[in-house]
Design a protein around this motif. Structure first.
Motif, mmCIF file in Angstrom:
data_model
loop_
_atom_site.group_PDB
_atom_site.id
_atom_site.type_symbol
_atom_site.label_atom_id
_atom_site.label_comp_id
_atom_site.label_asym_id
_atom_site.label_seq_id
_atom_site.Cartn_x
_atom_site.Cartn_y
_atom_site.Cartn_z
ATOM 1 N N UNK A 168 0.869 -1.257 0.096
ATOM 2 C CA UNK A 168 0.030 0.118 -0.074
ATOM 3 C C UNK A 168 0.884 1.306 -0.177
ATOM 4 N N UNK A 169 0.413 2.093 -0.929
ATOM 5 C CA UNK A 169 1.182 3.458 -0.997
ATOM 6 C C UNK A 169 0.270 4.503 -0.106
ATOM 7 N N UNK A 170 0.548 5.050 0.949
ATOM 8 C CA UNK A 170 -0.369 5.842 1.706
ATOM 9 C C UNK A 170 -0.045 7.330 1.636
ATOM 10 N N UNK A 171 0.920 7.900 0.769
ATOM 11 C CA UNK A 171 1.326 9.131 0.794
ATOM 12 C C UNK A 171 0.188 10.174 0.634
ATOM 13 N N UNK A 172 -0.657 9.877 -0.320
ATOM 14 C CA UNK A 172 -2.040 10.705 -0.173
ATOM 15 C C UNK A 172 -2.753 10.780 0.940
ATOM 16 N N UNK A 173 -2.993 9.820 1.501
ATOM 17 C CA UNK A 173 -3.620 9.369 2.629
ATOM 18 C C UNK A 173 -3.045 10.508 3.801
ATOM 19 N N UNK A 174 -1.959 10.288 3.856
ATOM 20 C CA UNK A 174 -1.350 11.242 4.925
ATOM 21 C C UNK A 174 -1.273 12.829 4.621
ATOM 22 N N UNK A 175 -1.693 13.188 3.468
ATOM 23 C CA UNK A 175 -1.891 14.531 3.197
ATOM 24 C C UNK A 175 -3.266 14.608 3.741
#
Length: 730
Positions: A168-175
């Motif tokens: 899972x890539x959660x970079x956008x979720x962190x934003x």
């Protein structure tokens, strides 16, 4: 940055891991309420939910609102149980949006599945995104008919954020999370995130929040027993004590136990931290002639041997001393009145310190009496925490008395201020350089006021413990030359052996130091019994042999029932030598009783040591008025009280008083000589050795028996102590 410090928390001592005291709440948007964002992370069973609930409740309560608790795992019933662990009733927990009668700090719970109407959450990222959306939608419903809480929400908890799924890539979720937290804080709502992570796994959301708290289990270095630890790894708006800190339950309440020494020396609110405003002070005469141990906030090691003194009796008979005893061990017992508080070793050494502070506040204690310190000092991982405990208690105002075998606690010796029986760990009290007129007052009579005598107990209504005939005093004061004073000294030397008080008393009034050897010989003769020996000991205190008087009083208070006059002498020594404020207060209550003459001098000395000159002046004025003393005696007593101060400002105040007295030819010769002597002491202390030398020489010209002036001249620099052409006596 403006904000507030949250100190009222359901987690005991939690506020002290921040410096200054309290968790910072900072306004960050249009709403005036201060907020914070917190990440609570840790493994399973470490107590994350309870900690998050406690913090959110405290924030909401401070802000006058509610906690909105969104859970992905627990039911409202389980949250209600957790609430009882922080002292809340189960009724304080309700389902979203709560009832109309909800109180400030109440918790309203919603399960994520309810918001999603039963739809399954398939991945970690979806769970996190759904949680963020669920909170926002609940707080900002689109429908006007939607149910709303009766009080504003001031804290939001999301429990729990989980580890990312593989790939899972959660970079956008962190934003999205950053925007979510900032938006809520703009509305005056704090956010608490709970994150369940494996050990040493990076925190997914740590960069977003102001505060990061991590709960872990660690193995005890000796027993390998698991102990909870709390670490404050990030605090954006405050300095802090990172830890790890011991964490657990204290009196069935959540508690964190930071190192008490770090807290005591870390700039915290001292009035909140310790109840001790005026630490106890005790002057103990050492076994070496003239040496004392003046104990205030200190670490004292009292050695266990066949000759050791029972220090608990000393505390029992010392004014103002309130003791809290505790015995260290696997279970540490702390005595509180008739009950015992027990601290288990799995709570750590810091927990002992905090328990002592709590018990000490309840008792008003200022003395710690510690036994069996060796039981923990030699255990693996305990030496440094125990030494920190001793140093912290001293820093916070306690007199810490460790009762132990010296050979078993070498680590503690290095931080001790005093070790009984160890050479070089005591000191001499500075000699009283000036002459004091209160010696003369021992030969005046006094009667208690009728209303006062009715309120005194039997021991205080007895005849005065030291009342001398005014005949010899009158002879000394009417002598008009050194030759006449010499004749008086010779006459007293021939007095019969039953009159052991007169000889040293008259020698002292005449200025001779010959009294010292006599009175010390009389006290140490062994055959003399009270009350005669008691009177001699009191006289020793008044003439200047304080250490010998202290030795006798100290021996007496070691008994189960000390003789009342000697117990009063001990209180007088605590006032005069140690400046013990409780002793000073007790002596003040004796004024106008038969004992006021012998206690006047140690009382005035105590007031001088504690800079209470206004009170001293009131007492002197009242005493002079009741006993119809001369105005010059009033002035002399005021000046000499200031000379008893360790500071120079009172000495400067005494100087003009002494100068005026020195110009009064009507004052008896023996007093004029002592006034000139005292003027010399004042000049010398203020740095004018030439004027001091002139004054001492004038004193000797007036009274060649004044040994104190002769000694002072010998002690001055050669240039200042040369023969002076002092003004002739007037």
């Amino acid at each position: 940055m403006k904000g507030t410090r949250l100190e009222d928390l359901p987690i005991k001592h939690f506020e002290y891991i921040f410096t200054p005291t309290g968790m910072p709440l900072v306004p960050k948007g249009e709403d005036e309420h201060g907020t914070t964002s917190i990440l609570v992370r840790g493994g399973a069973g470490t107590g994350k939910t309870t900690l998050a609930l406690a913090l959110a409740h405290a924030i909401a309560k401070a802000g006058g609102g509610l906690v909105f608790y969104l859970t992905t795992e627990f039911s409202p019933a389980e949250i209600a149980f957790k609430a009882t662990l922080i002292g809340l009733p189960e009724e304080a927990v309700d389902v979203w949006p709560g009832g109309k009668d909800a109180s400030v700090g109440s918790i309203v719970v919603e399960h994520l599945s309810e918001v999603r109407h039963g739809r399954a959450v398939l991945s970690s990222a979806e769970r996190k995104k759904s949680s963020i959306d669920a909170v926002w939608e609940s707080l900002h419903p689109e429908s006007e008919a939607a149910r709303r809480p009766s009080l504003p929400v001031r804290a939001v908890v999301i429990d729990a954020l989980t580890l990312p799924d593989a790939g899972e890539d959660e970079r956008s979720l962190r934003a999205d999370l950053v925007n979510f937290v900032q938006a809520l804080e703009n509305e005056g709502i704090s956010v608490v995130l709970v994150e369940e992570l494996a050990s040493e796994t990076p925190a997914w959301s740590a960069f977003v929040v102001d505060v990061v708290l991590e709960l872990t289990f660690s193995n005890d270095a000796e027993t390998q027993e698991l102990r909870r630890k709390l670490t404050l790894s990030k605090c954006r708006y405050s300095t802090s004590l990172p830890g790890p800190h011991d964490y657990g339950l204290e009196d069935e309440s959540l508690a964190v136990w930071p190192d008490l020494l770090r807290v005591a020396t870390g700039g915290h609110n001292r009035e909140r931290l310790t109840h001790i405003k005026d630490p106890i002070r005790i002057a103990v005469p050492f076994h070496v002639d003239g040496k004392w141990a003046v104990l205030g906030p200190a670490i004292v090691i009292w050695i266990i041997d066949s000759t050791s003194t029972d220090m608990r009796r000393v505390f029992r008979h010392t004014p103002g001393a309130v003791e809290i005893p505790f015995k260290l061990g696997s279970i540490t017992d702390i005595g509180i009145d008739k009950k015992t508080l027990q601290i288990h070793d799995n709570q750590g050494a810091a927990a002992v310190g905090w328990a002592v502070m709590s018990a000490g506040r309840e008792l008003g204690a200022n003395v710690c009496f510690i036994q069996h310190i060796e039981r923990l000092l030699h255990r693996k991982g305990w030496a440094t925490p125990i030494i920190h405990l001793l140093e912290a208690l001293r820093e916070l105002g306690f007199l810490v008395c460790v009762h132990a075998d010296l050979s078993s606690i070498p680590q503690a010796v290095h931080v001790a201020d005093f070790v009984w029986g160890k050479p070089g760990m005591s000191f001499s009290i500075p000699k009283r350089r000036h002459m004091w007129a209160t010696r003369f007052l021992l030969a005046i009579s006094t009667k208690p006021q009728s209303d006062q005598s009715q309120s005194l107990d039997a021991s205080e209504r007895r005849p005065s413990i030291l009342r001398l005939s005014p005949t010899w005093r009158s002879r000394v004061e009417t002598a008009n030359s050194s030759h006449a004073l010499n004749a008086i000294i010779e006459n007293t030397s021939k007095a019969d052996s039953q009159d052991k008080l007169v000889n040293p008393f008259v020698q002292s009034l005449a200025g001779s130091n010959k009294w010292r050897g006599n009175i010390i010989k009389y006290i140490g003769s062994g055959g003399t019994k009270t009350p005669t020996k008691t009177q001699l000991t009191w006289l020793a205190l008044h003439l200047g042999a304080e250490w010998h008087a202290g030795q006798e009083a100290f021996r007496e208070i070691m008994s189960d029932s000390p003789e009342p006059s000697m117990l009063l002498l001990w209180k007088a020594i605590c006032s005069a030598i140690a400046g013990n404020k409780a002793a000073i207060s007790e002596l003040e209550t004796i004024l106008t009783s038969p004992e006021e003459i012998p206690i006047l001098d140690p009382l005035l000395r105590g007031l001088a040591k504690t800079d209470q000159f206004d009170q001293a002046d009131i007492i002197i004025a009242d005493f002079v008025s009741r006993h119809k003393l001369s105005p010059w005696m009033h002035t002399r007593l005021r000046a000499e009280t200031r000379l008893d101060s360790e500071h120079l400002a009172p000495v400067r105040d005494a100087l003009p008083l002494l100068v005026a007295l020195s110009e009064d030819a009507a004052i008896p010769l023996v007093h004029r000589a002592e006034i000139w002597h005292n003027l010399g002491v004042a000049y010398d202390r203020l740095g004018d050795q030439k004027a001091a030398g002139n004054a001492f020489q004038t004193a000797l010209n007036l009274n060649s028996n004044l040994d104190a002036s002769r000694e002072e001249l010998e002690g001055l620099s050669p240039k200042a102590s040369l023969s002076h052409s002092a003004a002739p006596p007037r």
